[in-house]
Design a protein around this motif. Sequence first.
Motif, PDB file in Angstrom:
ATOM      1  N   THR A 170       0.900  -1.245   0.074  1.00 48.90           N
ATOM      2  CA  THR A 170       0.055   0.088  -0.005  1.00 48.90           C
ATOM      3  C   THR A 170       0.683   1.078  -0.129  1.00 48.90           C
ATOM      4  OG1 THR A 170      -1.915  -1.266   1.085  1.00 48.90           O
ATOM      5  CG2 THR A 170      -1.888   1.270   1.221  1.00 48.90           C
ATOM      6  N   LEU A 171       1.797   1.323   0.855  1.00 50.59           N
ATOM      7  CA  LEU A 171       2.902   2.425   0.973  1.00 50.59           C
ATOM      8  C   LEU A 171       3.592   2.637  -0.455  1.00 50.59           C
ATOM      9  CD1 LEU A 171       4.269   2.209   4.378  1.00 50.59           C
ATOM     10  CD2 LEU A 171       2.567   3.848   3.797  1.00 50.59           C
ATOM     11  N   THR A 172       3.941   1.743  -0.860  1.00 49.20           N
ATOM     12  CA  THR A 172       4.690   1.844  -2.207  1.00 49.20           C
ATOM     13  C   THR A 172       3.845   1.786  -3.486  1.00 49.20           C
ATOM     14  OG1 THR A 172       5.113  -0.541  -2.452  1.00 49.20           O
ATOM     15  CG2 THR A 172       6.827   0.671  -1.158  1.00 49.20           C
ATOM     16  N   GLY A 173       2.724   1.940  -3.352  1.00 48.36           N
ATOM     17  CA  GLY A 173       1.887   2.192  -4.526  1.00 48.36           C
ATOM     18  C   GLY A 173       1.400   0.943  -5.195  1.00 48.36           C
ATOM     19  N   ASN A 174       1.675  -0.495  -4.723  1.00 44.31           N
ATOM     20  CA  ASN A 174       1.456  -1.362  -5.502  1.00 44.31           C
ATOM     21  C   ASN A 174      -0.254  -1.343  -4.995  1.00 44.31           C
ATOM     22  OD1 ASN A 174       1.052  -4.059  -6.699  1.00 44.31           O
ATOM     23  ND2 ASN A 174       2.306  -5.079  -5.260  1.00 44.31           N
ATOM     24  N   ALA A 175      -1.103  -1.399  -6.336  1.00 45.97           N
ATOM     25  CA  ALA A 175      -2.406  -1.326  -6.269  1.00 45.97           C
ATOM     26  C   ALA A 175      -3.061  -2.486  -5.723  1.00 45.97           C
ATOM     27  CB  ALA A 175      -3.005  -1.115  -7.468  1.00 45.97           C
ATOM     28  N   LEU A 176      -2.463  -3.835  -5.914  1.00 47.77           N
ATOM     29  CA  LEU A 176      -3.123  -5.015  -5.341  1.00 47.77           C
ATOM     30  C   LEU A 176      -2.175  -5.883  -4.546  1.00 47.77           C
ATOM     31  CD1 LEU A 176      -5.646  -6.784  -5.810  1.00 47.77           C
ATOM     32  CD2 LEU A 176      -4.671  -7.708  -7.668  1.00 47.77           C
ATOM     33  N   PRO A 177      -2.260  -5.852  -3.316  1.00 44.07           N
ATOM     34  CA  PRO A 177      -1.141  -6.612  -2.484  1.00 44.07           C
ATOM     35  C   PRO A 177      -0.805  -7.995  -2.922  1.00 44.07           C
ATOM     36  CG  PRO A 177      -2.879  -5.471  -1.002  1.00 44.07           C
ATOM     37  CD  PRO A 177      -3.484  -5.637  -2.429  1.00 44.07           C
ATOM     38  N   LEU A 178       0.549  -8.294  -2.803  1.00 50.30           N
ATOM     39  CA  LEU A 178       0.900  -9.612  -3.223  1.00 50.30           C
ATOM     40  C   LEU A 178       0.056 -10.934  -2.836  1.00 50.30           C
ATOM     41  CD1 LEU A 178       3.336 -10.759  -4.743  1.00 50.30           C
ATOM     42  CD2 LEU A 178       4.423 -10.944  -2.804  1.00 50.30           C
ATOM     43  N   PHE A 179      -0.372 -11.031  -1.573  1.00 52.82           N
ATOM     44  CA  PHE A 179      -1.046 -11.837  -1.248  1.00 52.82           C
ATOM     45  C   PHE A 179      -2.537 -12.153  -2.037  1.00 52.82           C
ATOM     46  CE2 PHE A 179      -3.472  -9.037   1.560  1.00 52.82           C
ATOM     47  CZ  PHE A 179      -4.765  -9.458   1.686  1.00 52.82           C
ATOM     48  N   LEU A 180      -3.129 -11.009  -2.603  1.00 51.68           N
ATOM     49  CA  LEU A 180      -4.117 -11.307  -3.308  1.00 51.68           C
ATOM     50  C   LEU A 180      -3.858 -11.548  -4.873  1.00 51.68           C
ATOM     51  CD1 LEU A 180      -6.182  -8.082  -2.029  1.00 51.68           C
ATOM     52  CD2 LEU A 180      -6.519 -10.414  -1.598  1.00 51.68           C
ATOM     53  N   GLN A 181      -2.519 -11.002  -5.360  1.00 51.10           N
ATOM     54  CA  GLN A 181      -2.133 -11.720  -6.565  1.00 51.10           C
ATOM     55  C   GLN A 181      -1.746 -12.978  -6.649  1.00 51.10           C
ATOM     56  OE1 GLN A 181       0.670  -8.995  -8.321  1.00 51.10           O
ATOM     57  NE2 GLN A 181       0.270  -7.358  -6.890  1.00 51.10           N
ATOM     58  N   ASP A 182      -1.261 -13.548  -5.530  1.00 54.12           N
ATOM     59  CA  ASP A 182      -0.813 -15.199  -5.429  1.00 54.12           C
ATOM     60  C   ASP A 182      -1.297 -15.700  -4.221  1.00 54.12           C
ATOM     61  OD1 ASP A 182       0.319 -17.396  -5.196  1.00 54.12           O
ATOM     62  OD2 ASP A 182       2.400 -16.656  -5.321  1.00 54.12           O
ATOM     63  N   GLU A 183      -2.516 -16.212  -4.145  1.00 59.03           N
ATOM     64  CA  GLU A 183      -3.291 -16.580  -2.911  1.00 59.03           C
ATOM     65  C   GLU A 183      -2.595 -17.932  -2.254  1.00 59.03           C
ATOM     66  OE1 GLU A 183      -7.212 -17.867  -3.633  1.00 59.03           O
ATOM     67  OE2 GLU A 183      -7.986 -15.744  -4.008  1.00 59.03           O
ATOM     68  N   THR A 184      -1.344 -18.230  -2.492  1.00 57.31           N
ATOM     69  CA  THR A 184      -0.364 -19.328  -2.092  1.00 57.31           C
ATOM     70  C   THR A 184      -0.292 -18.747  -0.626  1.00 57.31           C
ATOM     71  OG1 THR A 184       0.431 -19.981  -4.135  1.00 57.31           O
ATOM     72  CG2 THR A 184       1.424 -20.627  -2.232  1.00 57.31           C
ATOM     73  N   TYR A 185       0.288 -17.595  -0.566  1.00 55.54           N
ATOM     74  CA  TYR A 185       0.530 -16.809   0.652  1.00 55.54           C
ATOM     75  C   TYR A 185      -0.768 -17.094   1.779  1.00 55.54           C
ATOM     76  CZ  TYR A 185       4.275 -14.682  -1.734  1.00 55.54           C
ATOM     77  OH  TYR A 185       5.392 -14.350  -2.414  1.00 55.54           O
ATOM     78  N   LEU A 186      -1.806 -16.889   1.262  1.00 51.70           N
ATOM     79  CA  LEU A 186      -3.071 -16.944   2.322  1.00 51.70           C
ATOM     80  C   LEU A 186      -3.544 -18.486   2.591  1.00 51.70           C
ATOM     81  CD1 LEU A 186      -5.844 -14.304   1.089  1.00 51.70           C
ATOM     82  CD2 LEU A 186      -4.712 -14.610   3.239  1.00 51.70           C
ATOM     83  N   TRP A 187      -3.006 -19.351   1.375  1.00 53.14           N
ATOM     84  CA  TRP A 187      -3.596 -20.713   1.937  1.00 53.14           C
ATOM     85  C   TRP A 187      -2.574 -21.266   3.051  1.00 53.14           C
ATOM     86  CZ3 TRP A 187      -7.714 -22.771   0.984  1.00 53.14           C
ATOM     87  CH2 TRP A 187      -8.521 -22.360   0.011  1.00 53.14           C
ATOM     88  N   VAL A 188      -1.033 -20.798   2.862  1.00 54.95           N
ATOM     89  CA  VAL A 188      -0.169 -21.335   3.719  1.00 54.95           C
ATOM     90  C   VAL A 188      -0.451 -20.662   5.125  1.00 54.95           C
ATOM     91  CG1 VAL A 188       2.316 -21.170   4.180  1.00 54.95           C
ATOM     92  CG2 VAL A 188       1.564 -21.607   2.159  1.00 54.95           C
ATOM     93  N   ALA A 189      -0.722 -19.455   5.118  1.00 49.38           N
ATOM     94  CA  ALA A 189      -1.313 -18.892   6.334  1.00 49.38           C
ATOM     95  C   ALA A 189      -2.479 -19.292   7.030  1.00 49.38           C
ATOM     96  CB  ALA A 189      -1.520 -17.180   6.228  1.00 49.38           C
ATOM     97  N   LEU A 190      -3.553 -19.792   6.121  1.00 55.15           N
ATOM     98  CA  LEU A 190      -4.525 -20.590   6.772  1.00 55.15           C
ATOM     99  C   LEU A 190      -4.157 -21.714   7.270  1.00 55.15           C
ATOM    100  CD1 LEU A 190      -7.292 -19.373   4.352  1.00 55.15           C
ATOM    101  CD2 LEU A 190      -6.930 -18.594   6.445  1.00 55.15           C
ATOM    102  N   LEU A 191      -3.504 -22.465   6.490  1.00 54.19           N
ATOM    103  CA  LEU A 191      -2.915 -23.948   6.882  1.00 54.19           C
ATOM    104  C   LEU A 191      -2.219 -23.803   8.402  1.00 54.19           C
ATOM    105  CD1 LEU A 191      -2.930 -26.890   6.384  1.00 54.19           C
ATOM    106  CD2 LEU A 191      -0.699 -26.235   5.006  1.00 54.19           C
TER     107      LEU A 191
END
Length: 190
Positions: free
Chosen positions: A34-55
Amino acid sequence: MSGALTAVRKRFDIFGVLVLGGVTAVGGGSIRDTLTGNALPLFLQDETYLWVALLGSLLAFSFGERLARFERTISFFDTIGLALFAASGALLGVRLGLGPLGVTFVGMLSGVGGGIIRDLLAAQVPEVMYRNDQLYATAAALGAIMVYFIHPYFGDLETQLLASALVVVVRWISRRGWVRLPVRRLPQSD
């Protein structure tokens, strides 16, 4: 897992454990993006981050008592994550042309932002604000500033590995009690 275990200790329900585990895992990177202007955070571009966090959060919910016995091992992996996220966040800052303070801030926040969000949601003072005996945010900041200064001389991978190694070493020596930050105490008023 640190976020999920915090939620289990505070007796959150399974949804609360998943939320706290998830925001701990992706919070720092989301703030960085958000601070660096990336409109879509990385975890929304690659859901692997979220799946690992949820697991990881489900494992903490299911086996919290047993996992709590491995606190040192979890802390070790947390330190590795801190180191890698701080260094990669700082590299992004370098690529964006930020100055030394900007690179340090973006790198440090990439590493510690999720833990700050975790602590705030769990109604705790963020540990990075008072744990002078275990340098955490300071270690991340040192690794990030190292990225700024050595990047012109090394490739991205070497820079990330060297800065990550510095974060791990600083965390290790602080956990041994060899380095502490000063704390100022004011007299109590009536």
